[in-house]
Motif scaffolding. Structure first.
Motif, PDB file in Angstrom:
ATOM      1  N   UNK A  98       0.846  -1.199   0.000  1.00 14.67           N
ATOM      2  CA  UNK A  98       0.000   0.000   0.000  1.00 14.67           C
ATOM      3  C   UNK A  98       0.879   1.246   0.000  1.00 14.67           C
ATOM      4  N   UNK A  99       1.865   1.220  -0.861  1.00 17.64           N
ATOM      5  CA  UNK A  99       2.902   2.258  -0.894  1.00 17.64           C
ATOM      6  C   UNK A  99       3.039   2.772  -2.318  1.00 17.64           C
ATOM      7  N   UNK A 100       2.672   4.028  -2.582  1.00 17.39           N
ATOM      8  CA  UNK A 100       2.774   4.558  -3.942  1.00 17.39           C
ATOM      9  C   UNK A 100       4.207   4.756  -4.417  1.00 17.39           C
ATOM     10  N   UNK A 101       5.185   4.652  -3.499  1.00 17.07           N
ATOM     11  CA  UNK A 101       6.589   4.787  -3.878  1.00 17.07           C
ATOM     12  C   UNK A 101       7.240   3.448  -4.181  1.00 17.07           C
ATOM     13  N   UNK A 102       6.493   2.366  -4.030  1.00 16.05           N
ATOM     14  CA  UNK A 102       7.076   1.041  -4.220  1.00 16.05           C
ATOM     15  C   UNK A 102       7.450   0.813  -5.683  1.00 16.05           C
ATOM     16  N   UNK A 339       6.523  12.292  -4.561  1.00 16.28           N
ATOM     17  CA  UNK A 339       6.863  12.664  -3.189  1.00 16.28           C
ATOM     18  C   UNK A 339       6.286  14.036  -2.834  1.00 16.28           C
ATOM     19  N   UNK A 340       6.322  14.967  -3.768  1.00 20.11           N
ATOM     20  CA  UNK A 340       5.855  16.331  -3.505  1.00 20.11           C
ATOM     21  C   UNK A 340       4.328  16.433  -3.470  1.00 20.11           C
ATOM     22  N   UNK A 341       3.625  15.406  -3.893  1.00 21.37           N
ATOM     23  CA  UNK A 341       2.160  15.457  -3.874  1.00 21.37           C
ATOM     24  C   UNK A 341       1.576  15.285  -2.481  1.00 21.37           C
ATOM     25  N   UNK A 342       2.418  14.923  -1.508  1.00 22.45           N
ATOM     26  CA  UNK A 342       1.977  14.717  -0.123  1.00 22.45           C
ATOM     27  C   UNK A 342       0.945  13.618  -0.027  1.00 22.45           C
ATOM     28  N   UNK A 343       1.064  12.615  -0.887  1.00 24.54           N
ATOM     29  CA  UNK A 343       0.159  11.467  -0.824  1.00 24.54           C
ATOM     30  C   UNK A 343       0.981  10.198  -0.746  1.00 24.54           C
ATOM     31  N   UNK A 344       1.942  10.169   0.166  1.00 26.78           N
ATOM     32  CA  UNK A 344       2.846   9.036   0.277  1.00 26.78           C
ATOM     33  C   UNK A 344       2.548   8.178   1.511  1.00 26.78           C
ATOM     34  N   UNK A 345       1.412   8.403   2.166  1.00 26.57           N
ATOM     35  CA  UNK A 345       1.125   7.627   3.373  1.00 26.57           C
ATOM     36  C   UNK A 345       0.618   6.243   3.013  1.00 26.57           C
ATOM     37  N   UNK A 346      -0.376   6.148   2.160  1.00 24.57           N
ATOM     38  CA  UNK A 346      -0.894   4.849   1.745  1.00 24.57           C
ATOM     39  C   UNK A 346      -1.765   5.068   0.516  1.00 24.57           C
ATOM     40  N   UNK A 347      -1.956   3.970  -0.249  1.00 24.06           N
ATOM     41  CA  UNK A 347      -2.767   4.067  -1.467  1.00 24.06           C
ATOM     42  C   UNK A 347      -4.245   4.200  -1.095  1.00 24.06           C
TER      43      UNK A 347
END
Length: 347
Positions: A98-102, A339-347
């Motif tokens: 559940x990680x958009x950076x994965x 990263x700059x979208x501030x939506x890196x907590x969970x999908x």
């Protein structure tokens, strides 16, 4: 007919329309992939006539032009397989964590596979294609477990930011270890460095065949995990309440992604960022339903890697740019944007 009875009918109509739209997008991606395959076979550092292309597709290599096309055919096949594998693996990893950076590169999975292959070559004189594949899969699996364990330590568990930082640190450490092992070995240093960039140049069917069983199993396991990933997206507690065995679902889906990453790295080297960019782009088209997202990510990954390979061939003629460099040029700014979208907590 009452308003209440109209609601299920309306929902079913919207669902059919949505699925029809997704089907059209999927068909469009398939057509795009076919066009890129044709472009990949016809375009390169050497211009060839249509007659040479037709003859080479028929198996003839009587001229330089036909020989050039015959080299592009396995290269195109490898680009399609590798792109589909990395795009699908990226979508699986984002769903499991559940990680958009994965991404196989950001989480250190590709570099773990790379380190295992280099260790086998340097310390054990490994030279067989099967050995490369098994070593890469083992390295990818160990790296994934290591990064997830490190990212899970401390308060809050495995947050997206902690996983990304753990993966980045692991990738740097593994990359340094690879360099340390390769530097004293001048006899293999050039080949290893070229392989580490990531590319599909020099592909042959002899190199592709050994990885096909691993890719096939990886594709099947990953695609069959779609429903389980949809359950995991609701949260572990909700998924468990729905009867899902959360740990087993994560392990099976991760196993499919590790097979795809390891097999691809063994034959192409570590290609980064493709597994990050493609799933995000596909979500804009089809949403978060993994039953659609996974096949879209596979097709999208194949399209992106093929396009990157074609661009790399013609951008600096007569020289070539490896696809690993092209995908990094595309993926690095995309990573910063996420990263700059501030939506890196969970999908």
């Amino acid at each position: 007919m009452t308003a209440g009875s109209m609601r299920p009918f309306s929902r079913s109509v919207v669902s059919r329309r949505s699925n029809r739209t997704r089907g059209l997008w999927l068909a469009g991606l398939a057509v795009t992939l076919s066009a890129l395959c044709a472009l990949s076979v016809t375009v390169g550092t050497r211009e060839v006539a249509l007659s040479d292309i037709v003859a080479a597709l028929a198996g003839r290599i009587d001229s330089i032009g036909q020989a050039a096309v015959s080299v592009r055919i396995p290269r195109t096949v490898l680009a399609v397989l590798a792109g589909a594998a990395l795009g699908l693996a990226g979508a699986i990893m984002q769903g499991v964590t559940r990680n958009p950076l994965a991404d196989p590169g950001i989480l250190g999975v590709n570099m773990g596979a790379s380190l295992a292959v280099v260790t086998g070559v340097v310390l054990f004189d490994m030279s067989s294609a099967q050995g490369y594949v098994w070593a890469a899969i083992l390295g990818a699996g160990c790296s994934a477990v290591f990064v997830y364990t490190i990212g899970s330590l401390g308060r809050g568990g495995a947050t997206p930011l902690k996983l990304a930082l753990a993966g980045a640190a692991t990738s740097v450490a593994f990359s340094s270890m690879v360099i340390a092992m390769v530097l004293p070995r001048a006899d293999i240093a050039g080949g290893i460095r070229s392989w580490q960039i990531g590319g599909v140049g020099g592909a042959t069917f002899e190199r592709i065949v050994p990885v096909l069983p691993f890719l096939a199993v990886g594709f099947v396991v990953s695609l069959l995990s779609a429903r389980k990933l949809n359950s995991l997206a609701l949260g572990d507690d909700v998924a468990a309440g729905l009867g899902e065995r959360v740990a087993l679902a994560r392990a099976v889906a991760s196993f499919g992604a590790i097979l795809l990453c390891g097999a691809t790295t063994a034959v192409c080297g570590p290609i980064g960022f493709l597994g990050l960019v493609v799933p995000h782009a596909c979500r804009l088209l089809v949403g978060v339903d993994h039953r659609w997202l996974l096949p879209f990510s596979a097709l999208g990954g194949a399209c992106l890697l093929l396009a990157a390979d074609v661009v790399g061939r013609i951008a600096t003629r007569p020289a070539e740019i490896d696809v690993g460099i092209i995908t990094a040029l595309v993926g690095a700014p995309f990573f910063i944007w996420i990263v700059r979208r501030q939506q890196v907590r969970e999908l």
